[in-house]
Design a protein around this motif. Structure first.
Motif, mmCIF file in Angstrom:
data_model
loop_
_atom_site.group_PDB
_atom_site.id
_atom_site.type_symbol
_atom_site.label_atom_id
_atom_site.label_comp_id
_atom_site.label_asym_id
_atom_site.label_seq_id
_atom_site.Cartn_x
_atom_site.Cartn_y
_atom_site.Cartn_z
ATOM 1 N N ASP A 54 0.823 -1.215 0.000
ATOM 2 C CA ASP A 54 0.000 0.000 0.000
ATOM 3 C C ASP A 54 0.859 1.268 0.000
ATOM 4 O O ASP A 54 0.327 2.369 0.191
ATOM 5 C CB ASP A 54 -0.984 -0.002 1.185
ATOM 6 C CG ASP A 54 -0.300 -0.050 2.551
ATOM 7 O OD1 ASP A 54 0.715 -0.771 2.678
ATOM 8 O OD2 ASP A 54 -0.771 0.626 3.478
ATOM 9 N N HIS A 55 2.177 1.112 -0.257
ATOM 10 C CA HIS A 55 3.077 2.284 -0.324
ATOM 11 C C HIS A 55 3.982 2.200 -1.558
ATOM 12 O O HIS A 55 3.975 3.096 -2.389
ATOM 13 C CB HIS A 55 3.892 2.409 0.965
ATOM 14 C CG HIS A 55 3.000 2.690 2.135
ATOM 15 N ND1 HIS A 55 2.796 3.945 2.634
ATOM 16 C CD2 HIS A 55 2.194 1.862 2.853
ATOM 17 C CE1 HIS A 55 1.900 3.890 3.617
ATOM 18 N NE2 HIS A 55 1.520 2.630 3.767
ATOM 19 N N HIS A 191 -3.758 7.840 5.771
ATOM 20 C CA HIS A 191 -3.737 6.418 6.142
ATOM 21 C C HIS A 191 -4.911 6.045 7.050
ATOM 22 O O HIS A 191 -4.745 5.400 8.072
ATOM 23 C CB HIS A 191 -2.398 6.057 6.806
ATOM 24 C CG HIS A 191 -1.949 4.638 6.574
ATOM 25 N ND1 HIS A 191 -2.347 3.605 7.365
ATOM 26 C CD2 HIS A 191 -1.143 4.081 5.631
ATOM 27 C CE1 HIS A 191 -1.798 2.475 6.938
ATOM 28 N NE2 HIS A 191 -1.064 2.745 5.877
HETATM 29 ZN ZN LIG Z 1 0.421 1.428 5.062
#
Ligand SMILES: [Zn+2]
Length: 226
Positions: A54-55, A191
């Motif tokens: 997710d990055h 986030h």
């Molecule tokens: Zn993350």
């Protein structure tokens, strides 16, 4: 000079500043909040805080298509270079003066897996990113717990991008304590709300923080200029 910060959801930002187009943590494919696709986003540089999916996200595909340089730590860069990407490796505590401004890697307390096809052999430590461009200090905390190391950032940060999702990172309470250590002018919560596990109310975060710093809540797709 105006710096333009575009929020693409989760921890992903586009930045127009210092004469360049930057992308931070380009998790777009499979990001339920994403407002742009990996096929249409542009970048000169792609900054990556850590290796989780997710990055690091679509960094390799976007770099392959656009020719953008990936700026990340040494191990993530080794992986991306093996995929044919241009890279600029750095590591925690180090800074570099790029044509657009300065990037310094700060400590973050989180997991170190590098997620990606063929990335099985790559592990590393996560980072935060301290950018100085057009006279503005921008701190993208990446994914991290609250750490007293954040006190070292005091005086260097105008705009702080802090995770508030809880469960995997700081929640609103610890992020508010981080604001007290960093003392930025503006905080943008990131986030959170991507999935139910990190559901949060950013207004409750605002109530904890203001008036010590201004809390700017961006919806995916919003642009903030300063
Ligand atoms: Zn993350």
């Amino acid at each position: 000079m105006t710096v333009e910060l575009k929020y693409y959801g989760h921890a992903c930002f586009g930045i127009e500043g210092g004469g360049a187009t930057l992308l931070i943590d380009p998790f777009l494919t499979d990001n339920p909040q994403a407002t742009i696709s990996a096929d249409e986003v542009e970048a000169d540089y792609i900054l990556v805080s850590h290796g989780h999916g997710d990055h690091l996200g679509d960094a390799v595909a976007i770099a392959q298509r656009t020719g953008a340089t990936i700026v990340a730590n040494f191990e993530i860069c080794n992986y991306c270079e093996a995929q044919g990407c241009e890279v600029h490796p750095m590591h925690i505590g180090g800074g570099w003066d790029f044509p657009f401004g300065r990037v310094k890697m700060t400590p973050a307390l989180h997991g170190g897996q590098v997620a990606g096809k063929g990335a099985g052999g790559y592990t590393t430590v996560p980072a935060g990113l301290l950018l100085t461009l057009d006279g503005c200090g921008i701190y993208h905390a990446g994914d991290t717990a609250l750490t007293t190391d954040m006190t070292l950032l005091e005086g260097q940060v105008d705009v702080a991008l802090l995770p508030i999702g809880d469960n995997f990172t700081m929640g609103p309470e610890d992020a508010a304590r981080a604001v007290d250590m960093i003392k930025p002018r503006v905080v943008i919560p990131i986030h959170y709300d991507t999935w139910p596990l990190i559901g949060q109310d950013p207004e409750s975060f605002r109530a904890r923080v203001e008036p010590r710093a201004e809390v700017v809540v961006l919806k995916p797709g919003d642009v903030y200029e300063f």
